[in-house]
Design a protein around this motif. Structure first.
Motif, PDB file in Angstrom:
ATOM      1  N   THR A 129       0.834  -1.198   0.000  1.00 21.59           N
ATOM      2  CA  THR A 129       0.000   0.000   0.000  1.00 21.59           C
ATOM      3  C   THR A 129       0.872   1.251   0.000  1.00 21.59           C
ATOM      4  O   THR A 129       1.906   1.296   0.663  1.00 21.59           O
ATOM      5  CB  THR A 129      -0.899  -0.013   1.261  1.00 21.59           C
ATOM      6  N   LEU A 130       0.427   2.244  -0.753  1.00 29.07           N
ATOM      7  CA  LEU A 130       1.082   3.558  -0.754  1.00 29.07           C
ATOM      8  C   LEU A 130       0.068   4.594  -0.299  1.00 29.07           C
ATOM      9  O   LEU A 130      -1.035   4.669  -0.838  1.00 29.07           O
ATOM     10  CB  LEU A 130       1.562   3.909  -2.173  1.00 29.07           C
ATOM     11  N   LEU A 131       0.443   5.371   0.700  1.00 30.96           N
ATOM     12  CA  LEU A 131      -0.379   6.495   1.138  1.00 30.96           C
ATOM     13  C   LEU A 131       0.232   7.769   0.572  1.00 30.96           C
ATOM     14  O   LEU A 131       1.399   8.071   0.835  1.00 30.96           O
ATOM     15  CB  LEU A 131      -0.415   6.560   2.671  1.00 30.96           C
ATOM     16  N   ILE A 132      -0.549   8.495  -0.240  1.00 32.08           N
ATOM     17  CA  ILE A 132      -0.047   9.748  -0.809  1.00 32.08           C
ATOM     18  C   ILE A 132      -0.669  10.924  -0.070  1.00 32.08           C
ATOM     19  O   ILE A 132      -1.893  11.043   0.001  1.00 32.08           O
ATOM     20  CB  ILE A 132      -0.395   9.851  -2.317  1.00 32.08           C
ATOM     21  N   ASP A 133       0.192  11.767   0.474  1.00 27.75           N
ATOM     22  CA  ASP A 133      -0.283  12.977   1.142  1.00 27.75           C
ATOM     23  C   ASP A 133      -0.306  14.093   0.103  1.00 27.75           C
ATOM     24  O   ASP A 133       0.735  14.595  -0.306  1.00 27.75           O
ATOM     25  CB  ASP A 133       0.665  13.330   2.292  1.00 27.75           C
ATOM     26  N   LEU A 134      -1.508  14.464  -0.329  1.00 31.74           N
ATOM     27  CA  LEU A 134      -1.628  15.474  -1.381  1.00 31.74           C
ATOM     28  C   LEU A 134      -2.113  16.808  -0.826  1.00 31.74           C
ATOM     29  O   LEU A 134      -2.633  17.646  -1.540  1.00 31.74           O
ATOM     30  CB  LEU A 134      -2.589  14.952  -2.461  1.00 31.74           C
TER      31      LEU A 134
ATOM     32  N   ALA B 135       9.129   7.999  -2.048  1.00 29.07           N
ATOM     33  CA  ALA B 135       8.311   7.315  -1.035  1.00 29.07           C
ATOM     34  C   ALA B 135       9.176   6.815   0.116  1.00 29.07           C
ATOM     35  O   ALA B 135      10.328   6.432  -0.077  1.00 29.07           O
ATOM     36  CB  ALA B 135       7.551   6.161  -1.682  1.00 29.07           C
ATOM     37  N   ILE B 136       8.614   6.850   1.298  1.00 31.45           N
ATOM     38  CA  ILE B 136       9.336   6.493   2.519  1.00 31.45           C
ATOM     39  C   ILE B 136       8.652   5.283   3.160  1.00 31.45           C
ATOM     40  O   ILE B 136       7.423   5.228   3.259  1.00 31.45           O
ATOM     41  CB  ILE B 136       9.301   7.688   3.509  1.00 31.45           C
ATOM     42  N   ARG B 137       9.462   4.330   3.606  1.00 37.91           N
ATOM     43  CA  ARG B 137       8.927   3.174   4.338  1.00 37.91           C
ATOM     44  C   ARG B 137       8.312   3.629   5.646  1.00 37.91           C
ATOM     45  O   ARG B 137       8.897   4.429   6.351  1.00 37.91           O
ATOM     46  CB  ARG B 137      10.068   2.205   4.687  1.00 37.91           C
ATOM     47  N   SER B 138       7.171   3.103   6.004  1.00 38.62           N
ATOM     48  CA  SER B 138       6.586   3.460   7.299  1.00 38.62           C
ATOM     49  C   SER B 138       6.929   2.379   8.316  1.00 38.62           C
ATOM     50  O   SER B 138       7.549   1.370   7.977  1.00 38.62           O
ATOM     51  CB  SER B 138       5.068   3.567   7.174  1.00 38.62           C
ATOM     52  N   ALA B 139       6.489   2.590   9.540  1.00 39.73           N
ATOM     53  CA  ALA B 139       6.724   1.596  10.601  1.00 39.73           C
ATOM     54  C   ALA B 139       5.891   0.340  10.368  1.00 39.73           C
ATOM     55  O   ALA B 139       6.099  -0.673  11.029  1.00 39.73           O
ATOM     56  CB  ALA B 139       6.390   2.210  11.956  1.00 39.73           C
ATOM     57  N   ILE B 140       4.951   0.434   9.441  1.00 44.96           N
ATOM     58  CA  ILE B 140       4.112  -0.724   9.136  1.00 44.96           C
ATOM     59  C   ILE B 140       4.645  -1.404   7.885  1.00 44.96           C
ATOM     60  O   ILE B 140       4.843  -0.747   6.860  1.00 44.96           O
ATOM     61  CB  ILE B 140       2.643  -0.279   8.936  1.00 44.96           C
ATOM     62  N   GLU B 141       4.869  -2.697   7.998  1.00 47.01           N
ATOM     63  CA  GLU B 141       5.341  -3.436   6.840  1.00 47.01           C
ATOM     64  C   GLU B 141       4.291  -3.306   5.739  1.00 47.01           C
ATOM     65  O   GLU B 141       3.095  -3.221   6.034  1.00 47.01           O
ATOM     66  CB  GLU B 141       5.521  -4.912   7.229  1.00 47.01           C
TER      67      GLU B 141
END
Ligand SMILES: Nc1ncnc2c1ncn2[C@@H]1O[C@H](COP(=O)(O)OP(=O)(O)OP(=O)(O)O)[C@@H](O)[C@H]1O
Ligand SMILES: [Mg+2]
Length: 284
Positions: free
Chosen positions: A37-42, A75-81
């Motif tokens: 999943t990718l979360l995009i902050d727009l 894109a940056i890896r989050s703390a969630i795999e």
């Protein structure tokens, strides 16, 4: 994986209705099912980025929109795999202005996502509270839109305007755009007006309105200041249970859902019934 991502834009031009809270937490719940999943902050406010402790990232979605970088680079890896974040920064405000004269200006995000299509199964876009060029980019890039709605007096009027915009986008920019669903946020069922508005929304939009409502829950509003989505901050809270259940409902109904992924973690199932709180809410 080679199939294209399914792109969900979380949209409502009204401010403060729970777009970011919904985008941030749904993305986490989708990733918890092992869907990449990718979360995009727009949103230039950058709330979805800071909800994952990302501030002052050297490159962000602006660089992607103006073609200076790819999603993969930024894109940056989050703390969630399974969850990456494409952060926003304040100069994103400038993108609205700079892109105005650019050719294909509404398609910039769609093109960038298309280039990353084999990286992510799901893309969730947190939109700003306007129907400007940034939101148009999200609607052009999206397969479907998810509308968080707070049950207030003017909620339906706002929806009418959003529906018109969506129709225009469908006619001119993105014929495939679908309404994924409407989610009721910050719900307080002791409030009469909220109950009336809910009834009206359900009458108009039928089964496009999710059964799962997101209750007003203090844990949800605390989580961003700890830089965590609710399933990391307090998985037993009413808010976590609601977003886990909403993710499940979306994945059950949605066209992109039919696949082999892991089940969501269990929340406190019994505790989300109306008016109840979980043990951890009571501690809060
Ligand atoms: N279910 C909830 N319970 C309690 N507080 C909530 C809930 N959902 C959102 N909030 C809080 O309400 C405020 C607005 O929510 P949020 O930032 O998600 O809305 P938004 O639509 O993204 O706002 P904007 O239009 O400014 O981008 C935030 O402070 C958030 O923490
Ligand atoms: Mg927001």
């Amino acid at each position: 994986m080679s199939k294209a991502s399914h792109v969900i834009a979380v949209v409502n031009q009204k401010g403060g209705v729970g777009k970011t809270t919904t985008a941030v937490n749904l993305a986490a719940c989708f990733a918890a099912t092992e869907r990449r999943t990718l979360l995009i902050d727009l949103d230039p406010q950058g709330n979805a980025s800071s909800a994952y402790s990302i501030v002052n990232s050297p490159q962000h979605v602006y660089d992607v929109l103006i073609g200076e970088a790819t999603i993969e680079q930024v894109a940056i890896r989050s703390a969630i795999e399974f969850l990456d974040i494409l952060p926003a920064g304040p100069d994103l405000v400038g993108a609205e202005i700079e892109l105005v004269s650019a050719e294909g200006r509404e398609h910039k995000l769609a093109e960038a996502i298309a280039r990353a299509h084999d990286q992510y199964e799901l893309v969730v876009i947190d939109c700003p509270p306007s129907l400007g060029l940034l939101t148009l980019n999200a609607l052009t890039a999206a397969n479907s839109l998810l509308i968080p709605l707070q049950c207030e007096y003017y909620a339906l009027e706002g929806l009418a305007r959003l529906t018109e915009t969506t129709e225009l986008v469908r006619e001119s920019l993105n014929p495939g755009l679908q309404l994924l669903g409407i989610v009721l946020t910050m719900v307080d069922m002791r409030n009469n007006l909220a109950r009336q508005v809910e009834a009206e929304v359900r009458r108009h939009f039928g089964d496009k309105v999710y059964r799962t409502r997101v209750p007003r829950n203090v844990r949800l509003s605390e989580a961003p200041s700890h830089g965590k989505p609710i399933i990391l901050y307090d998985i037993h809270s009413k808010g976590a249970v609601a977003y886990l259940r909403l993710a499940e409902e979306i994945l059950e109904k949605a066209p992109f859902a039919a696949s082999r992924n892991a089940a969501l973690p269990e929340g406190e199932e019994a505790a989300v019934e109306e008016g109840e709180s979980t043990a951890s809410d009571r501690e809060a």
